[in-house]
Design a protein around this motif. Structure first.
Motif, PDB file in Angstrom:
ATOM      1  N   ASN A 204      30.544  69.265 -13.724  1.00 38.77           N
ATOM      2  CA  ASN A 204      31.902  69.814 -13.764  1.00 38.77           C
ATOM      3  C   ASN A 204      32.456  70.052 -12.362  1.00 38.77           C
ATOM      4  N   LYS A 205      33.779  70.016 -12.280  1.00 39.71           N
ATOM      5  CA  LYS A 205      34.479  70.339 -11.045  1.00 39.71           C
ATOM      6  C   LYS A 205      34.610  71.858 -10.895  1.00 39.71           C
ATOM      7  N   THR A 207      36.698  75.329  -9.118  1.00 37.03           N
ATOM      8  CA  THR A 207      37.841  75.964  -8.472  1.00 37.03           C
ATOM      9  C   THR A 207      37.338  77.215  -7.760  1.00 37.03           C
ATOM     10  N   ASP A 249      32.573  66.863  -3.053  1.00 37.07           N
ATOM     11  CA  ASP A 249      33.546  66.287  -3.971  1.00 37.07           C
ATOM     12  C   ASP A 249      33.605  67.010  -5.311  1.00 37.07           C
ATOM     13  N   LYS A 250      32.730  67.978  -5.539  1.00 36.51           N
ATOM     14  CA  LYS A 250      32.782  68.752  -6.785  1.00 36.51           C
ATOM     15  C   LYS A 250      33.849  69.844  -6.734  1.00 36.51           C
ATOM     16  N   LEU A 252      37.385  70.997  -6.707  1.00 36.86           N
ATOM     17  CA  LEU A 252      38.685  70.431  -7.060  1.00 36.86           C
ATOM     18  C   LEU A 252      39.833  71.209  -6.436  1.00 36.86           C
ATOM     19  N   GLU A 286      40.132  70.720 -16.309  1.00 32.49           N
ATOM     20  CA  GLU A 286      40.233  69.619 -15.355  1.00 32.49           C
ATOM     21  C   GLU A 286      41.405  68.719 -15.687  1.00 32.49           C
TER      22      GLU A 286
END
Length: 314
Positions: A204-205, A207, A249-250, A252, A286
């Motif tokens: 998962n991304k 925040t 890159d994870k 976001l 996402e």
């Protein structure tokens, strides 16, 4: 004279010779056969037109209007021309409501909204279960690490509509940052790097959000304010997560929210309002972020196009 009259008159016999008709030959037979063939073809055409569906007629019309296009790309009704039975099918006595053999599998490929909705619900349930396991794993890592166990009261984990939220809150006796400063304290580095190591294997991304209390800077909102400070602290936390093994890159989003989302609304200047939130986003969250970015890019595209200066012809 009398003797002369008694003379036998010659009998003249006229033989009328009846002349026969001229031979006509077999040409009439060929003409008659052509006529019968044409009539049979005409009635066959009428029968075919009467038993052809509207889709077939439209396909035939499309073909004669643009035969190359229909031959290469197909057209309306072009796939039904193999059936001469009205409505398709194989039963000559039934002229409506039939289905051809080639169309039996078509309903299986129909876009089914209910099936898609059920599939998304199953995916959401599976993802929620995976995030719940991740929550337990983070709690286990904190409990088993002697350095982190003493800070357990400052780490809050809960499941929200956006995913798993990990909050590191400030403490009056043990602040995460110096007042008005974005430099991460040593013990917060340990916590963030441990969390980064756990989240390294999660697809998962993320925040990362920075929050402050409502106490303003002396310079007010026009200078360096809680907005810049919360953003700087969130970005400093991002660096520590990456130092712990989290792929860059994870991440976001990194955003500073200042005091716009207080943890303790009744006490705006409480130390608990000064916190870092790490949200492991679910797929729905996402998608919302990506769709919002696409909508913003689409909305700004015409304006950008108008600002491009026209090039003079050469």
């Amino acid at each position: 004279m009398a003797g002369d009259s008694k003379k036998v008159q010659p009998i003249i016999i006229k033989r009328i010779k009846k002349g026969g008709h001229a031979a006509h030959g077999g040409a009439w037979k060929i003409a008659y056969a052509d006529f019968v063939t044409a009539m049979m073809a005409f009635f066959l055409l009428m029968w075919l037109l009467g038993s052809t569906t509207e889709g077939d007629k439209k396909g035939i019309a499309d073909y004669f209007n643009s035969p190359l296009k229909v031959a290469m790309f197909g057209g309306s009704g072009s796939g039904d021309s193999s059936s001469v039975i009205k409505g398709g099918g194989t039963d000559l006595s039934n002229t409506s409501g039939q289905v051809k053999r080639g169309q039996v599998e078509a309903p299986k490929r129909t876009f089914n909204l209910q099936a898609l909705k059920a599939m998304r619900e199953q995916q959401a349930q599976a993802e929620a279960a995976r995030l719940k396991v991740l929550k337990e794993k983070v709690e286990e890592v904190i409990a088993n690490d002697s350095r982190l166990a003493q800070y357990k009261s400052q780490i809050r984990l809960d499941l929200t509509a956006e995913g798993l939220r990990i909050q590191i809150v400030d403490n009056q006796n043990r602040p995460m940052f110096d007042s008005g400063n974005a430099d991460v304290k040593g013990y917060i580095q340990d916590i963030l790097r441990a969390i980064g190591g756990v989240l390294r294997e999660v697809p998962n991304k993320l925040t990362i959000e920075g929050h402050t209390d409502s106490k303003p800077f002396s310079s007010g909102d026009r200078g360096y304010s809680n907005w810049e400070l919360s953003a700087d602290r969130a970005n400093a936390s991002r660096r520590e997560l990456i130092a712990g093994g989290l792929p860059g890159d994870k991440v976001l989003r990194v955003q500073g929210l200042a005091a716009s989302m207080l943890y303790e609304k009744d006490a705006p200047e409480s130390p608990l309002n000064r916190r870092i939130s790490i949200i492991v986003m679910n797929r729905e969250a996402e998608d919302r972020v990506f769709k919002a970015a696409e909508a913003e890019a689409t909305a700004s595209a015409p304006e950008d196009a108008e600002n491009i200066p026209a090039m003079a012809p050469q």
